[in-house]
Design a protein around this motif. Structure first.
Motif, mmCIF file in Angstrom:
data_model
loop_
_atom_site.group_PDB
_atom_site.id
_atom_site.type_symbol
_atom_site.label_atom_id
_atom_site.label_comp_id
_atom_site.label_asym_id
_atom_site.label_seq_id
_atom_site.Cartn_x
_atom_site.Cartn_y
_atom_site.Cartn_z
ATOM 1 N N GLY A 59 -19.719 -48.674 -11.611
ATOM 2 C CA GLY A 59 -19.467 -48.636 -13.056
ATOM 3 C C GLY A 59 -18.910 -47.274 -13.440
ATOM 4 N N PRO B 83 -19.370 -44.377 -19.338
ATOM 5 C CA PRO B 83 -19.955 -43.053 -19.555
ATOM 6 C C PRO B 83 -21.153 -42.764 -18.650
ATOM 7 C CG PRO B 83 -19.602 -44.158 -21.644
ATOM 8 C CD PRO B 83 -19.233 -45.147 -20.588
ATOM 9 N N SER B 84 -22.046 -43.741 -18.476
ATOM 10 C CA SER B 84 -23.253 -43.426 -17.707
ATOM 11 C C SER B 84 -22.916 -43.171 -16.246
ATOM 12 C CB SER B 84 -24.300 -44.528 -17.864
ATOM 13 O OG SER B 84 -23.855 -45.723 -17.297
ATOM 14 N N ASP C 112 -15.354 -49.454 -9.928
ATOM 15 C CA ASP C 112 -15.373 -50.232 -11.174
ATOM 16 C C ASP C 112 -14.565 -51.498 -10.949
ATOM 17 O OD1 ASP C 112 -16.135 -49.401 -14.341
ATOM 18 O OD2 ASP C 112 -14.811 -51.138 -14.065
ATOM 19 N N ARG C 113 -15.040 -52.572 -11.570
ATOM 20 C CA ARG C 113 -14.332 -53.843 -11.397
ATOM 21 C C ARG C 113 -12.949 -53.825 -12.038
ATOM 22 N NH1 ARG C 113 -15.489 -57.105 -16.261
ATOM 23 N NH2 ARG C 113 -14.430 -58.790 -15.211
ATOM 24 N N GLY D 99 -15.174 -47.588 -19.070
ATOM 25 C CA GLY D 99 -16.048 -48.617 -19.640
ATOM 26 C C GLY D 99 -15.804 -48.836 -21.114
ATOM 27 N N LEU D 100 -16.893 -48.811 -21.888
ATOM 28 C CA LEU D 100 -16.797 -49.137 -23.322
ATOM 29 C C LEU D 100 -16.119 -48.043 -24.142
ATOM 30 C CD1 LEU D 100 -20.269 -50.822 -23.944
ATOM 31 C CD2 LEU D 100 -18.028 -51.917 -24.169
ATOM 32 N N GLY E 250 -14.620 -50.626 -25.960
ATOM 33 C CA GLY E 250 -15.592 -50.907 -27.007
ATOM 34 C C GLY E 250 -15.336 -50.036 -28.234
ATOM 35 N N MET F 65 -13.366 -40.028 -31.164
ATOM 36 C CA MET F 65 -14.462 -40.440 -30.291
ATOM 37 C C MET F 65 -13.991 -40.584 -28.853
ATOM 38 S SD MET F 65 -17.622 -41.148 -30.238
ATOM 39 C CE MET F 65 -17.962 -41.191 -31.986
ATOM 40 N N VAL G 245 -18.221 -55.267 -7.547
ATOM 41 C CA VAL G 245 -19.328 -55.322 -6.596
ATOM 42 C C VAL G 245 -20.173 -56.542 -6.965
ATOM 43 C CG1 VAL G 245 -21.326 -54.136 -5.621
ATOM 44 C CG2 VAL G 245 -19.321 -52.822 -6.360
ATOM 45 N N ALA H 89 -24.503 -48.636 -12.711
ATOM 46 C CA ALA H 89 -24.197 -48.198 -14.086
ATOM 47 C C ALA H 89 -23.281 -49.235 -14.719
ATOM 48 C CB ALA H 89 -23.529 -46.818 -14.048
ATOM 49 N N THR H 90 -23.700 -50.494 -14.628
ATOM 50 C CA THR H 90 -22.800 -51.599 -14.976
ATOM 51 C C THR H 90 -22.896 -52.048 -16.428
ATOM 52 O OG1 THR H 90 -24.463 -53.032 -13.953
ATOM 53 C CG2 THR H 90 -22.524 -52.539 -12.643
ATOM 54 N N TRP I 126 -26.841 -48.282 -20.006
ATOM 55 C CA TRP I 126 -27.364 -49.463 -20.708
ATOM 56 C C TRP I 126 -28.147 -50.396 -19.796
ATOM 57 C CZ3 TRP I 126 -23.609 -51.691 -25.006
ATOM 58 C CH2 TRP I 126 -23.552 -50.767 -26.055
ATOM 59 N N VAL J 107 -25.772 -43.554 -28.468
ATOM 60 C CA VAL J 107 -24.353 -43.215 -28.500
ATOM 61 C C VAL J 107 -23.906 -42.773 -27.105
ATOM 62 C CG1 VAL J 107 -24.318 -42.593 -30.947
ATOM 63 C CG2 VAL J 107 -24.930 -40.863 -29.249
ATOM 64 N N ILE J 108 -22.636 -42.492 -26.982
ATOM 65 C CA ILE J 108 -22.089 -42.144 -25.664
ATOM 66 C C ILE J 108 -22.877 -40.992 -25.047
ATOM 67 C CG2 ILE J 108 -20.053 -41.185 -24.501
ATOM 68 C CD1 ILE J 108 -18.393 -42.741 -26.699
ATOM 69 N N ASN K 268 -26.080 -41.194 -22.885
ATOM 70 C CA ASN K 268 -26.005 -41.544 -21.462
ATOM 71 C C ASN K 268 -26.015 -40.323 -20.548
ATOM 72 O OD1 ASN K 268 -25.581 -44.519 -21.731
ATOM 73 N ND2 ASN K 268 -23.880 -43.767 -22.982
HETATM 74 C C1 FAD Z 1 -18.148 -52.335 -29.508
HETATM 75 C C2 FAD Z 1 -18.816 -51.004 -29.166
HETATM 76 C C3 FAD Z 1 -18.384 -49.861 -29.814
HETATM 77 C C4 FAD Z 1 -19.001 -48.644 -29.524
HETATM 78 N N1 FAD Z 1 -18.584 -47.536 -30.184
HETATM 79 C C5 FAD Z 1 -19.191 -46.355 -29.960
HETATM 80 C C6 FAD Z 1 -18.781 -45.196 -30.662
HETATM 81 O O1 FAD Z 1 -17.862 -45.222 -31.496
HETATM 82 N N2 FAD Z 1 -19.449 -44.032 -30.394
HETATM 83 C C7 FAD Z 1 -20.465 -43.957 -29.471
HETATM 84 O O2 FAD Z 1 -21.041 -42.874 -29.253
HETATM 85 N N3 FAD Z 1 -20.860 -45.045 -28.781
HETATM 86 C C8 FAD Z 1 -20.260 -46.241 -28.994
HETATM 87 N N4 FAD Z 1 -20.672 -47.346 -28.311
HETATM 88 C C9 FAD Z 1 -21.742 -47.204 -27.298
HETATM 89 C C10 FAD Z 1 -21.195 -46.686 -25.943
HETATM 90 O O3 FAD Z 1 -19.985 -47.321 -25.662
HETATM 91 C C11 FAD Z 1 -22.245 -46.933 -24.829
HETATM 92 O O4 FAD Z 1 -23.352 -46.062 -25.085
HETATM 93 C C12 FAD Z 1 -21.765 -46.653 -23.427
HETATM 94 O O5 FAD Z 1 -20.472 -47.151 -23.170
HETATM 95 C C13 FAD Z 1 -22.731 -47.256 -22.377
HETATM 96 O O6 FAD Z 1 -22.312 -46.790 -21.136
HETATM 97 P P1 FAD Z 1 -22.553 -47.537 -19.757
HETATM 98 O O7 FAD Z 1 -21.880 -46.694 -18.743
HETATM 99 O O8 FAD Z 1 -23.998 -47.815 -19.576
HETATM 100 O O9 FAD Z 1 -21.850 -48.973 -19.879
HETATM 101 P P2 FAD Z 1 -20.297 -49.366 -20.000
HETATM 102 O O10 FAD Z 1 -19.555 -48.414 -20.872
HETATM 103 O O11 FAD Z 1 -20.291 -50.797 -20.393
HETATM 104 O O12 FAD Z 1 -19.702 -49.238 -18.519
HETATM 105 C C14 FAD Z 1 -20.041 -50.164 -17.514
HETATM 106 C C15 FAD Z 1 -18.914 -50.217 -16.500
HETATM 107 O O13 FAD Z 1 -19.355 -50.975 -15.363
HETATM 108 C C16 FAD Z 1 -18.293 -51.789 -14.913
HETATM 109 N N5 FAD Z 1 -18.883 -52.906 -14.175
HETATM 110 C C17 FAD Z 1 -19.686 -53.867 -14.689
HETATM 111 N N6 FAD Z 1 -20.062 -54.713 -13.712
HETATM 112 C C18 FAD Z 1 -19.482 -54.274 -12.562
HETATM 113 C C19 FAD Z 1 -19.501 -54.734 -11.215
HETATM 114 N N7 FAD Z 1 -20.201 -55.811 -10.829
HETATM 115 N N8 FAD Z 1 -18.780 -54.051 -10.280
HETATM 116 C C20 FAD Z 1 -18.067 -52.967 -10.633
HETATM 117 N N9 FAD Z 1 -18.026 -52.495 -11.910
HETATM 118 C C21 FAD Z 1 -18.719 -53.130 -12.853
HETATM 119 C C22 FAD Z 1 -17.564 -52.183 -16.188
HETATM 120 O O14 FAD Z 1 -16.234 -52.591 -15.933
HETATM 121 C C23 FAD Z 1 -17.654 -50.900 -17.014
HETATM 122 O O15 FAD Z 1 -16.522 -50.078 -16.793
HETATM 123 C C24 FAD Z 1 -20.050 -48.571 -28.573
HETATM 124 C C25 FAD Z 1 -20.477 -49.747 -27.919
HETATM 125 C C26 FAD Z 1 -19.855 -50.947 -28.219
HETATM 126 C C27 FAD Z 1 -20.311 -52.199 -27.507
#
Ligand code: FAD
Length: 456
Positions: free
Chosen positions: A12, A15-16, A37-38, A44-45, A49, A57, A86, A106-107, A360, A368-369, A372
């Motif tokens: 993944g 951000p995380s 990453d897939r 990611g988001l 997102g 942002m 994966v 970190a998916t 997440w 927020v971002i 993470n």
């Molecule tokens: C619509 C929306 C708007 C947002 N806007 C804001 C904002 O304006 N400001 C802010 O601070 N926060 C915002 N957030 C929150 C922020 O985006 C999240 O806190 C953050 O992205 C979470 O990070 P993450 O790495 O856990 O997950 P994600 O960002 O979802 O990253 C997960 C990654 O894992 C990859 N993945 C998943 N499954 C697999 C697999 N099986 N194999 C390989 N790769 C895989 C995905 O492709 C993705 O790239 C928003 C969230 C959403 C849903």
């Protein structure tokens, strides 16, 4: 003999995952990191997102990309392997595990929660995850074509995502042209007949989960009025919230509720104390939403049984996300997370060797971002503490992982290939007067990434 660095795979590149990669890189420990990453694109988001018009942002990308930019000229300490799923249909987790000491999952959480009301499966009823992915150019959603041919849209939710969706629908296509939305998305927005966006909030104006900045933005739209429907609650006076940010929002809502609309061509209706109870359909597609009026009794929201129908052709629910279980790892369906202690995956209270989670998928879809970052630092600290006791992988050479990917029919998008795709998006942006325009079709993304690249 020089010690071979321990190998860590981060699954993944949101951000995380990227904060975890940065924490591993700056730990001073001899680790080499691969981020898979897939999708062919990282972030990611932040990319798929965060709303397209929230350009500031997205500047967090400059921080998130640092692990890949460091160590250029030498062996890169962190490698990007994009386009590598994966799990089902990609490289199995067990195979990846043969190549690394530890895996950080970190998916994220990408499944839209359901409302659980009749009519939810009608055409024109969507989760915000799907709708947002579409306008953000996620390759999984290029075929979505949401129905914007009706003047009314309902957006269900009281958080920032609901406001993002409402704002994007309330902006003109010309305003959206300055953002990174893909050209086919802009084409659909240009034909939009949407005029009234009804944001349905179950609770009262004093309970919203928006942030003041996000709320303020809908009041600054060039061609949309904001109308507050609160059953006279604000005029009667609600209990002053303790939190300063809630007080600010309440003041703003009270100001709007006392202001007459100015006749702009679109309207965002903030409808408080309304819960959707049924989505109506004609010929298989959404034709309205029935909402129940709620009231607050002793601080609790209670349905009154009174119902009204709002004329809409699209319902977008922005009520949160769930994660998909990761095959081979335990999963807590109630929280949509992988059970863990400080990032160490635990099964029945016992750590699963070499398995870690962050973001997440670790703590649920909140924060927020920046939240993470501390989360990833905690996970990486646990991993580094365990590292000396983790068994060495069967195939520790980086080339062996590449060979395994090839054997599974996967040609990864490495960092330089991503930079080619990135450059193509910036080039397309130049043609439209935007900073970038996203490439959304997977085949086009891969073509741009692998262009003029003859290697494996
Ligand atoms: C619509 C929306 C708007 C947002 N806007 C804001 C904002 O304006 N400001 C802010 O601070 N926060 C915002 N957030 C929150 C922020 O985006 C999240 O806190 C953050 O992205 C979470 O990070 P993450 O790495 O856990 O997950 P994600 O960002 O979802 O990253 C997960 C990654 O894992 C990859 N993945 C998943 N499954 C697999 C697999 N099986 N194999 C390989 N790769 C895989 C995905 O492709 C993705 O790239 C928003 C969230 C959403 C849903």
């Amino acid at each position: 003999m020089q010690q071979r660095p321990a190998r860590v795979a981060v699954i993944g590149a949101g951000p995380s995952g990227l904060y975890a990669a940065a924490a591993l890189l700056t730990s001073g420990e001899p680790v080499s990191v691969e981020v898979l990453d897939r999708l062919p694109a990282p972030y990611g988001l932040v990319r798929y997102g965060v709303a397209p018009d929230h350009v500031k942002m997205k500047s967090v990308i400059r921080v998130l990309q640092q692990p890949f930019e460091r160590g250029r000229g030498e062996l890169p300490a962190v490698e990007f392997l994009g386009g590598v799923h994966v799990g089902d249909g990609g490289i199995p987790l067990e195979v990846l595990r043969e190549h690394v000491h530890a895996v950080v999952h970190a998916t994220g959480s990408s499944v839209d929660r359901a409302l659980g009301v009749p009519g939810e499966d009608l055409t024109g009823s969507l989760g915000s995850g799907a709708f947002v992915s579409w306008y953000c150019g996620h390759p999984d959603r290029t075929g979505l074509r949401p129905l914007l041919d009706h003047p009314g849209v309902a957006v269900v939710g009281a958080g920032n995502v609901a406001l993002d969706v409402a704002r994007v629908l309330a902006k003109s296509a010309d305003e959206m042209a300055a953002t990174d939305v893909p050209d086919p998305v802009l084409d659909v927005l240009r034909t939009s007949a949407v005029r009234d966006i009804h944001v349905l909030v179950r609770r009262g104006p004093q309970h919203v989960r928006f942030t003041p900045a996000e709320l303020r933005q809908i009041g600054e739209l060039a061609d949309a009025d904001v109308l507050v429907h609160d059953d006279g609650l604000l005029a009667a006076g609600v209990e002053e919230p303790e939190d300063r940010r809630h007080r600010q929002m309440l003041d703003l809502l009270a100001e709007w509720s006392a202001t007459a609309p100015t006749g702009r061509s679109r309207r965002i209706h903030l409808r408080f104390l309304r819960s959707p109870v049924r989505i109506l359909g004609t010929g298989g597609r959404v034709s309205g939403v029935v909402v129940e009026r709620n009231e607050i009794v002793d601080g609790r929201v209670t349905g009154t049984g009174e119902q009204e129908t709002i004329d809409v052709g699209l319902v977008v629910r922005a009520i949160g996300y769930d994660a998909e279980p990761i095959p081979g790892l335990p999963f807590d369906a109630a929280t949509g997370t992988v059970p863990n202690e400080g990032g160490r995956v635990v099964r029945d209270g016992v750590p699963v060797p070499g398995a870690y989670v962050t973001g997440w998928i670790k703590r649920g879809p909140t924060g927020v971002i920046g939240t993470n970052k501390a989360d990833a630092v905690e996970t990486v600290a646990a991993l580094l503490e365990d590292l000396p006791g983790l068994p060495a992988p069967a195939h520790p050479e980086p080339a062996a992982l590449r060979a395994a990917l090839t054997a599974h029919g996967v040609r990864p998008v490495d960092w330089s290939a991503w930079l080619r795709l990135d450059a193509e998006e910036v080039r397309r942006g130049g043609l439209r007067g935007a900073e970038r325009v996203k490439v959304a079709e997977l085949s086009e993304m891969l073509d741009a990434a692998h262009r003029a690249c003859t290697g494996p």
